[in-house]
Design a protein around this motif. Structure first.
Motif, PDB file in Angstrom:
ATOM      1  N   PRO A 213      -4.600   8.707  11.325  1.00  0.00           N
ATOM      2  CA  PRO A 213      -5.295   7.476  10.907  1.00  0.00           C
ATOM      3  C   PRO A 213      -4.511   6.748   9.816  1.00  0.00           C
ATOM      4  CG  PRO A 213      -6.339   9.396   9.950  1.00  0.00           C
ATOM      5  CD  PRO A 213      -5.276   9.902  10.879  1.00  0.00           C
ATOM      6  N   ASP A 214      -4.741   5.456   9.706  1.00  0.00           N
ATOM      7  CA  ASP A 214      -4.170   4.670   8.612  1.00  0.00           C
ATOM      8  C   ASP A 214      -5.077   4.847   7.397  1.00  0.00           C
ATOM      9  OD1 ASP A 214      -2.092   3.619  10.158  1.00  0.00           O
ATOM     10  OD2 ASP A 214      -3.347   1.976  10.885  1.00  0.00           O
ATOM     11  N   VAL A 215      -4.458   5.140   6.258  1.00  0.00           N
ATOM     12  CA  VAL A 215      -5.214   5.357   5.033  1.00  0.00           C
ATOM     13  C   VAL A 215      -4.678   4.405   3.970  1.00  0.00           C
ATOM     14  CG1 VAL A 215      -5.879   7.030   3.268  1.00  0.00           C
ATOM     15  CG2 VAL A 215      -5.505   7.797   5.606  1.00  0.00           C
ATOM     16  N   VAL A 216      -5.566   3.604   3.377  1.00  0.00           N
ATOM     17  CA  VAL A 216      -5.202   2.705   2.282  1.00  0.00           C
ATOM     18  C   VAL A 216      -6.255   2.832   1.187  1.00  0.00           C
ATOM     19  CG1 VAL A 216      -3.973   1.073   3.748  1.00  0.00           C
ATOM     20  CG2 VAL A 216      -6.385   0.703   3.266  1.00  0.00           C
ATOM     21  N   VAL A 217      -5.891   2.323   0.012  1.00  0.00           N
ATOM     22  CA  VAL A 217      -6.804   2.341  -1.123  1.00  0.00           C
ATOM     23  C   VAL A 217      -7.045   0.900  -1.562  1.00  0.00           C
ATOM     24  CG1 VAL A 217      -7.169   3.152  -3.489  1.00  0.00           C
ATOM     25  CG2 VAL A 217      -5.950   4.596  -1.852  1.00  0.00           C
ATOM     26  N   LEU A 218      -8.303   0.545  -1.709  1.00  0.00           N
ATOM     27  CA  LEU A 218      -8.684  -0.775  -2.210  1.00  0.00           C
ATOM     28  C   LEU A 218      -8.968  -0.645  -3.694  1.00  0.00           C
ATOM     29  CD1 LEU A 218      -9.500  -3.745  -1.832  1.00  0.00           C
ATOM     30  CD2 LEU A 218     -11.798  -2.926  -1.240  1.00  0.00           C
ATOM     31  N   ILE A 219      -8.164  -1.333  -4.512  1.00  0.00           N
ATOM     32  CA  ILE A 219      -8.354  -1.357  -5.964  1.00  0.00           C
ATOM     33  C   ILE A 219      -8.449  -2.826  -6.355  1.00  0.00           C
ATOM     34  CG2 ILE A 219      -7.396  -0.766  -8.215  1.00  0.00           C
ATOM     35  CD1 ILE A 219      -5.826   1.487  -6.763  1.00  0.00           C
ATOM     36  N   GLU A 220      -9.593  -3.175  -6.924  1.00  0.00           N
ATOM     37  CA  GLU A 220      -9.924  -4.571  -7.197  1.00  0.00           C
ATOM     38  C   GLU A 220      -9.800  -5.346  -5.890  1.00  0.00           C
ATOM     39  OE1 GLU A 220      -7.683  -5.750 -10.687  1.00  0.00           O
ATOM     40  OE2 GLU A 220      -9.106  -4.703 -11.972  1.00  0.00           O
ATOM     41  N   ASN A 221      -8.891  -6.281  -5.767  1.00  0.00           N
ATOM     42  CA  ASN A 221      -8.755  -7.062  -4.533  1.00  0.00           C
ATOM     43  C   ASN A 221      -7.464  -6.774  -3.783  1.00  0.00           C
ATOM     44  OD1 ASN A 221     -11.200  -8.450  -4.844  1.00  0.00           O
ATOM     45  ND2 ASN A 221     -10.254  -9.873  -6.268  1.00  0.00           N
ATOM     46  N   ASN A 222      -6.812  -5.654  -4.108  1.00  0.00           N
ATOM     47  CA  ASN A 222      -5.529  -5.333  -3.492  1.00  0.00           C
ATOM     48  C   ASN A 222      -5.588  -4.012  -2.747  1.00  0.00           C
ATOM     49  OD1 ASN A 222      -3.900  -7.564  -4.590  1.00  0.00           O
ATOM     50  ND2 ASN A 222      -4.406  -6.622  -6.538  1.00  0.00           N
ATOM     51  N   TYR A 223      -4.803  -3.923  -1.676  1.00  0.00           N
ATOM     52  CA  TYR A 223      -4.693  -2.713  -0.874  1.00  0.00           C
ATOM     53  C   TYR A 223      -3.370  -2.022  -1.186  1.00  0.00           C
ATOM     54  CZ  TYR A 223      -8.473  -4.710   1.865  1.00  0.00           C
ATOM     55  OH  TYR A 223      -9.668  -5.249   2.256  1.00  0.00           O
ATOM     56  N   TYR A 224      -3.414  -0.685  -1.272  1.00  0.00           N
ATOM     57  CA  TYR A 224      -2.226   0.099  -1.594  1.00  0.00           C
ATOM     58  C   TYR A 224      -2.104   1.267  -0.632  1.00  0.00           C
ATOM     59  CZ  TYR A 224      -2.593  -2.287  -6.081  1.00  0.00           C
ATOM     60  OH  TYR A 224      -2.678  -3.235  -7.067  1.00  0.00           O
ATOM     61  N   ASP A 225      -0.845   1.645  -0.382  1.00  0.00           N
ATOM     62  CA  ASP A 225      -0.582   2.904   0.291  1.00  0.00           C
ATOM     63  C   ASP A 225       0.444   3.645  -0.557  1.00  0.00           C
ATOM     64  OD1 ASP A 225       1.898   1.756   0.890  1.00  0.00           O
ATOM     65  OD2 ASP A 225       1.553   1.696   3.042  1.00  0.00           O
ATOM     66  N   ILE A 226       1.041   4.668  -0.016  1.00  0.00           N
ATOM     67  CA  ILE A 226       1.957   5.486  -0.799  1.00  0.00           C
ATOM     68  C   ILE A 226       3.236   4.735  -1.200  1.00  0.00           C
ATOM     69  CG2 ILE A 226       3.178   6.523   1.143  1.00  0.00           C
ATOM     70  CD1 ILE A 226       2.699   9.247  -0.439  1.00  0.00           C
ATOM     71  N   PHE A 227       3.459   3.563  -0.620  1.00  0.00           N
ATOM     72  CA  PHE A 227       4.649   2.763  -0.933  1.00  0.00           C
ATOM     73  C   PHE A 227       4.356   1.601  -1.884  1.00  0.00           C
ATOM     74  CE2 PHE A 227       5.300   4.540   3.333  1.00  0.00           C
ATOM     75  CZ  PHE A 227       6.341   5.391   3.018  1.00  0.00           C
ATOM     76  N   GLY A 228       3.097   1.375  -2.233  1.00  0.00           N
ATOM     77  CA  GLY A 228       2.737   0.298  -3.147  1.00  0.00           C
ATOM     78  C   GLY A 228       1.761  -0.672  -2.532  1.00  0.00           C
ATOM     79  N   VAL A 229       1.700  -1.874  -3.096  1.00  0.00           N
ATOM     80  CA  VAL A 229       0.777  -2.896  -2.621  1.00  0.00           C
ATOM     81  C   VAL A 229       1.177  -3.320  -1.210  1.00  0.00           C
ATOM     82  CG1 VAL A 229       1.961  -4.921  -3.594  1.00  0.00           C
ATOM     83  CG2 VAL A 229      -0.502  -4.954  -3.322  1.00  0.00           C
ATOM     84  N   ILE A 230       0.179  -3.539  -0.349  1.00  0.00           N
ATOM     85  CA  ILE A 230       0.464  -3.931   1.030  1.00  0.00           C
ATOM     86  C   ILE A 230      -0.248  -5.232   1.358  1.00  0.00           C
ATOM     87  CG2 ILE A 230       0.918  -1.590   1.839  1.00  0.00           C
ATOM     88  CD1 ILE A 230      -1.902  -1.477   2.926  1.00  0.00           C
ATOM     89  N   ASP A 231       0.082  -5.781   2.511  1.00  0.00           N
ATOM     90  CA  ASP A 231      -0.469  -7.053   2.979  1.00  0.00           C
ATOM     91  C   ASP A 231      -1.991  -6.968   3.090  1.00  0.00           C
ATOM     92  OD1 ASP A 231      -0.855  -9.549   4.066  1.00  0.00           O
ATOM     93  OD2 ASP A 231       0.115  -9.091   5.969  1.00  0.00           O
ATOM     94  N   ARG A 232      -2.677  -7.976   2.651  1.00  0.00           N
ATOM     95  CA  ARG A 232      -4.150  -8.018   2.667  1.00  0.00           C
ATOM     96  C   ARG A 232      -4.705  -8.145   4.074  1.00  0.00           C
ATOM     97  NH1 ARG A 232      -6.913 -10.989  -2.174  1.00  0.00           N
ATOM     98  NH2 ARG A 232      -8.594 -10.176  -0.948  1.00  0.00           N
ATOM     99  N   HIS A 233      -3.907  -8.614   5.016  1.00  0.00           N
ATOM    100  CA  HIS A 233      -4.390  -8.845   6.381  1.00  0.00           C
ATOM    101  C   HIS A 233      -4.064  -7.616   7.231  1.00  0.00           C
ATOM    102  CE1 HIS A 233      -5.045 -12.921   5.156  1.00  0.00           C
ATOM    103  NE2 HIS A 233      -3.814 -12.976   4.730  1.00  0.00           N
ATOM    104  N   LEU A 234      -4.894  -6.624   7.089  1.00  0.00           N
ATOM    105  CA  LEU A 234      -4.642  -5.368   7.817  1.00  0.00           C
ATOM    106  C   LEU A 234      -5.026  -5.494   9.271  1.00  0.00           C
ATOM    107  CD1 LEU A 234      -5.983  -2.918   5.116  1.00  0.00           C
ATOM    108  CD2 LEU A 234      -3.618  -3.480   5.636  1.00  0.00           C
TER     109      LEU A 234
END
Length: 68
Positions: free
Chosen positions: A47-68
């Protein structure tokens, strides 16, 4: 906040040789009071796993595109 999160990710990645993306996501969300989001797909083995912190999405590489 983005700078703090990305600094944490960079420091963590540089000190750990291997970690499960899910475990990392749990640690990141706990540290910054975020939410772990998981998207499962029949086509993907993992599965794809991301973290939502405030209004930004992150994965193990850093901030990612908001349009998942």
């Amino acid at each position: 906040m983005v700078e703090k999160v990305e600094k944490y990710i960079e420091d963590f990645i540089s000190s750990v040789s291997s970690i499960s993306p899910f475990v990392f996501s749990l640690m990141l969300s706990n540290k910054f009071k975020g939410k772990v989001l998981i998207k499962e797909s029949e086509d993907d083995e993992l599965p794809d796993v991301v973290v939502l912190i405030e209004n930004n999405y992150y994965d193990i590489f850093g901030v990612i595109d908001r349009h998942l």
